[in-house]
Write an enzyme that holds these catalytic residues in place. Sequence first.
Site, PDB file in Angstrom:
ATOM      1  N   GLY A   1      -8.653   4.273   7.604  1.00  0.00           N
ATOM      2  CA  GLY A   1      -8.338   5.673   7.844  1.00  0.00           C
ATOM      3  C   GLY A   1      -6.873   5.934   8.124  1.00  0.00           C
ATOM      4  O   GLY A   1      -6.351   6.993   7.784  1.00  0.00           O
ATOM      5  N   PHE A   2      -6.181   4.957   8.700  1.00  0.00           N
ATOM      6  CA  PHE A   2      -4.779   5.136   9.055  1.00  0.00           C
ATOM      7  C   PHE A   2      -4.016   3.829   8.853  1.00  0.00           C
ATOM      8  O   PHE A   2      -4.584   2.740   8.993  1.00  0.00           O
ATOM      9  CB  PHE A   2      -4.626   5.574  10.518  1.00  0.00           C
ATOM     10  N   GLY A   3      -2.738   3.950   8.563  1.00  0.00           N
ATOM     11  CA  GLY A   3      -1.875   2.788   8.481  1.00  0.00           C
ATOM     12  C   GLY A   3      -1.348   2.416   9.856  1.00  0.00           C
ATOM     13  O   GLY A   3      -1.476   3.159  10.828  1.00  0.00           O
ATOM     14  N   GLY A   4      -0.755   1.217   9.950  1.00  0.00           N
ATOM     15  CA  GLY A   4      -0.078   0.806  11.167  1.00  0.00           C
ATOM     16  C   GLY A   4      -0.968   0.315  12.282  1.00  0.00           C
ATOM     17  O   GLY A   4      -0.519   0.218  13.438  1.00  0.00           O
TER      18      GLY A   4
ATOM     19  N   HIS B   1      -1.216  -1.008  -4.318  1.00  0.00           N
ATOM     20  CA  HIS B   1      -2.502  -0.653  -3.712  1.00  0.00           C
ATOM     21  C   HIS B   1      -2.513   0.834  -3.385  1.00  0.00           C
ATOM     22  O   HIS B   1      -1.577   1.347  -2.756  1.00  0.00           O
ATOM     23  CB  HIS B   1      -2.711  -1.480  -2.445  1.00  0.00           C
TER      24      HIS B   1
ATOM     25  N   MET C   1     -11.821  -5.352   5.089  1.00  0.00           N
ATOM     26  CA  MET C   1     -10.961  -4.532   5.934  1.00  0.00           C
ATOM     27  C   MET C   1     -10.733  -5.242   7.265  1.00  0.00           C
ATOM     28  O   MET C   1     -11.682  -5.655   7.937  1.00  0.00           O
ATOM     29  CB  MET C   1     -11.603  -3.159   6.183  1.00  0.00           C
TER      30      MET C   1
ATOM     31  N   GLY D   1       1.136  -2.312   4.150  1.00  0.00           N
ATOM     32  CA  GLY D   1       1.717  -0.987   3.998  1.00  0.00           C
ATOM     33  C   GLY D   1       2.936  -0.783   4.857  1.00  0.00           C
ATOM     34  O   GLY D   1       4.077  -0.907   4.398  1.00  0.00           O
ATOM     35  N   SER D   2       2.727  -0.501   6.143  1.00  0.00           N
ATOM     36  CA  SER D   2       3.852  -0.194   7.027  1.00  0.00           C
ATOM     37  C   SER D   2       4.788  -1.385   7.189  1.00  0.00           C
ATOM     38  O   SER D   2       5.998  -1.206   7.353  1.00  0.00           O
ATOM     39  CB  SER D   2       3.330   0.256   8.398  1.00  0.00           C
TER      40      SER D   2
ATOM     41  N   HIS E   1      -8.476   1.778  -4.054  1.00  0.00           N
ATOM     42  CA  HIS E   1      -9.493   1.572  -3.016  1.00  0.00           C
ATOM     43  C   HIS E   1     -10.051   2.924  -2.612  1.00  0.00           C
ATOM     44  O   HIS E   1      -9.368   3.730  -1.972  1.00  0.00           O
ATOM     45  CB  HIS E   1      -8.822   0.854  -1.832  1.00  0.00           C
TER      46      HIS E   1
ATOM     47  N   MET F   1     -12.027   5.077  -0.361  1.00  0.00           N
ATOM     48  CA  MET F   1     -12.635   5.224   0.960  1.00  0.00           C
ATOM     49  C   MET F   1     -13.222   6.629   1.030  1.00  0.00           C
ATOM     50  O   MET F   1     -12.729   7.500   1.747  1.00  0.00           O
ATOM     51  CB  MET F   1     -11.586   4.989   2.050  1.00  0.00           C
TER      52      MET F   1
ATOM     53  N   ASP G   1      -4.697   3.746  -1.534  1.00  0.00           N
ATOM     54  CA  ASP G   1      -5.785   4.064  -0.610  1.00  0.00           C
ATOM     55  C   ASP G   1      -6.200   5.520  -0.785  1.00  0.00           C
ATOM     56  O   ASP G   1      -5.434   6.437  -0.462  1.00  0.00           O
ATOM     57  CB  ASP G   1      -5.327   3.837   0.835  1.00  0.00           C
TER      58      ASP G   1
ATOM     59  N   ASP H   1      -6.987  -6.146   3.981  1.00  0.00           N
ATOM     60  CA  ASP H   1      -6.146  -4.974   4.186  1.00  0.00           C
ATOM     61  C   ASP H   1      -6.234  -4.538   5.642  1.00  0.00           C
ATOM     62  O   ASP H   1      -7.324  -4.294   6.160  1.00  0.00           O
ATOM     63  CB  ASP H   1      -6.622  -3.842   3.262  1.00  0.00           C
ATOM     64  N   GLY H   2      -5.068  -4.429   6.283  1.00  0.00           N
ATOM     65  CA  GLY H   2      -5.013  -3.881   7.625  1.00  0.00           C
ATOM     66  C   GLY H   2      -4.315  -4.777   8.621  1.00  0.00           C
ATOM     67  O   GLY H   2      -4.777  -5.882   8.899  1.00  0.00           O
ATOM     68  N   GLY H   3      -3.185  -4.349   9.131  1.00  0.00           N
ATOM     69  CA  GLY H   3      -2.496  -5.087  10.185  1.00  0.00           C
ATOM     70  C   GLY H   3      -1.856  -6.386   9.748  1.00  0.00           C
ATOM     71  O   GLY H   3      -1.613  -7.270  10.570  1.00  0.00           O
TER      72      GLY H   3
ATOM     73  N   MET I   1      -8.567   8.495   0.380  1.00  0.00           N
ATOM     74  CA  MET I   1      -9.356   8.891   1.559  1.00  0.00           C
ATOM     75  C   MET I   1      -9.796  10.341   1.412  1.00  0.00           C
ATOM     76  O   MET I   1      -9.043  11.186   0.918  1.00  0.00           O
ATOM     77  CB  MET I   1      -8.518   8.724   2.830  1.00  0.00           C
TER      78      MET I   1
ATOM     79  N   SER J   1       0.832  -1.200   0.000  1.00  0.00           N
ATOM     80  CA  SER J   1       0.000   0.000   0.000  1.00  0.00           C
ATOM     81  C   SER J   1       0.867   1.252   0.000  1.00  0.00           C
ATOM     82  O   SER J   1       1.696   1.448   0.899  1.00  0.00           O
ATOM     83  CB  SER J   1      -0.911   0.012   1.228  1.00  0.00           C
TER      84      SER J   1
END
Length: 226
Positions: free
Chosen positions: A144-147, A34, A139, A199-200, A68, A70, A36, A177-179, A38, A10
């Site tokens: 809304g936020f990475g990490g 990817h 999701m 991402g992170s 994506h 959002m 994102d 997507d996420g974590g 927003m 991402s």
Amino acid sequence: MMRNVFLAPSLLSADFLDVRSSIASLKGQHDWLHVDVMDGCFVPNITFGPGFVSALRKGYPSEVLDVHLMIEHPERLLEAFLDAGPDYLTVHIEADPHIHRTLSRIRERGAKAGVSINPGTPEELLRPLLPMVDLVLVMSVNPGFGGQSFIPSVMEKTKSLCRWREAGHYSYVVEMDGGIGGGNAAEIALGGCDVLVMGSAVFGAQDPALFLREIKLKVKEAIAHA
């Protein structure tokens, strides 16, 4: 038969001052990019617009661009994003009251249509849309936020989507997507996910390309021994 699992870094976690160098650091070990998008309304953050996606398409014509949205009422900006040239364009079921029309338009314009669902939204709401999508994005954090930390309960959504795909003879891919990182990527792939967005974990690694190679190996070994 070995199942393919795609890795989609991402760009939300890339260096915004030097995105080109961030992409170069992947050294081709990724499968998709990817993006994102927003709007500060649907999620509490603002990121990229159609111009950024268009620049990516021009700069990286052979990349699979997974965009994506959002954003609230994505139909307002749909044509602009489709003009930018994404391969996949995903909208949120929670953000679009006329989502059938939006998904149909994405396909009419030649892109692949995706629908996304937040952790707190029941997956049953997706069932009427499954015949008209190419991708379902689950999701695994609140967007809304990475990490953020992975929410394990979302894996039940993945299991449902895999069952429904088989029963309905659909061809959509399941994306999450996420974590996601080195500690859980293989488990998530085993749970039925076809595309892992990270991402992170990728861009925060000392060597992003090496990190991706290691993830690919872990996922391949896990699937082979399942």
